[in-house]
Scaffold this active site. Structure first.
Site: not given
Length: 157
Positions: A67-68, A71
């Site tokens: 998820h990170e 980004h």
């Protein structure tokens, strides 16, 4: 797991799932309470909540890392990298990252207060306590009397 091991794991996940290197630092941040991780735009490092690994294990940790990294890589390419953006959602689905981190909230035990009408026998179950001198039965207007408290486990909530 140390911060160095975490950085190495993120580099490995980045190369394996995104085909791009992760060249910044990563560390565990115990001050994160309500989130799984955080990508910092200013210096591009990643913070991870250590409880994602301690409580939920390696599979959840890798999901948060993916998820990170979504980004991270979208931001580095100049693409929209917010949760609401289509590019973010598509990339997250492609790599199989977690959309939301699992909840770390402690589940509370609830108590049900049981009351019964002394006239018609109707039973009332309430989460909040009731003043039996002030409230009456809604069916026959009889007096209510306290019967017992029931403790509910978190699974029943």
């Amino acid at each position: 797991m140390t911060d160095e091991q975490l950085t190495q794991l993120i580099k490995k996940v980045s190369q394996e799932y995104f085909g791009k290197p992760f060249v910044h630092q990563a560390n565990f941040n115990p001050r994160l309470k309500t989130t799984g991780g955080r990508f910092h735009l200013k210096d591009r490092h990643i913070d991870i909540n250590p409880k994602m690994y301690q409580v939920f294990g390696m599979e959840t940790l890798v999901g948060v890392i993916k998820h990170e990294l979504c980004h991270y890589h979208l931001y580095n390419e100049g693409l929209p990298s917010q949760h609401k953006d289509r590019e973010f959602k598509v990339l997250l689905k492609q790599v199989g990252g977690l959309r939301f981190a699992p909840s770390l909230k402690k589940q509370t035990h609830k108590t049900l207060h049981i009351y019964q009408c002394s006239n018609c026998g109707r039973v009332y179950q309430r989460v909040r306590k009731l003043d039996t001198k002030r409230y009456i039965c809604g069916k026959c207007r009889g007096k209510l009397k306290f019967v017992k408290d029931l403790k509910l486990s978190p699974e029943n909530n």
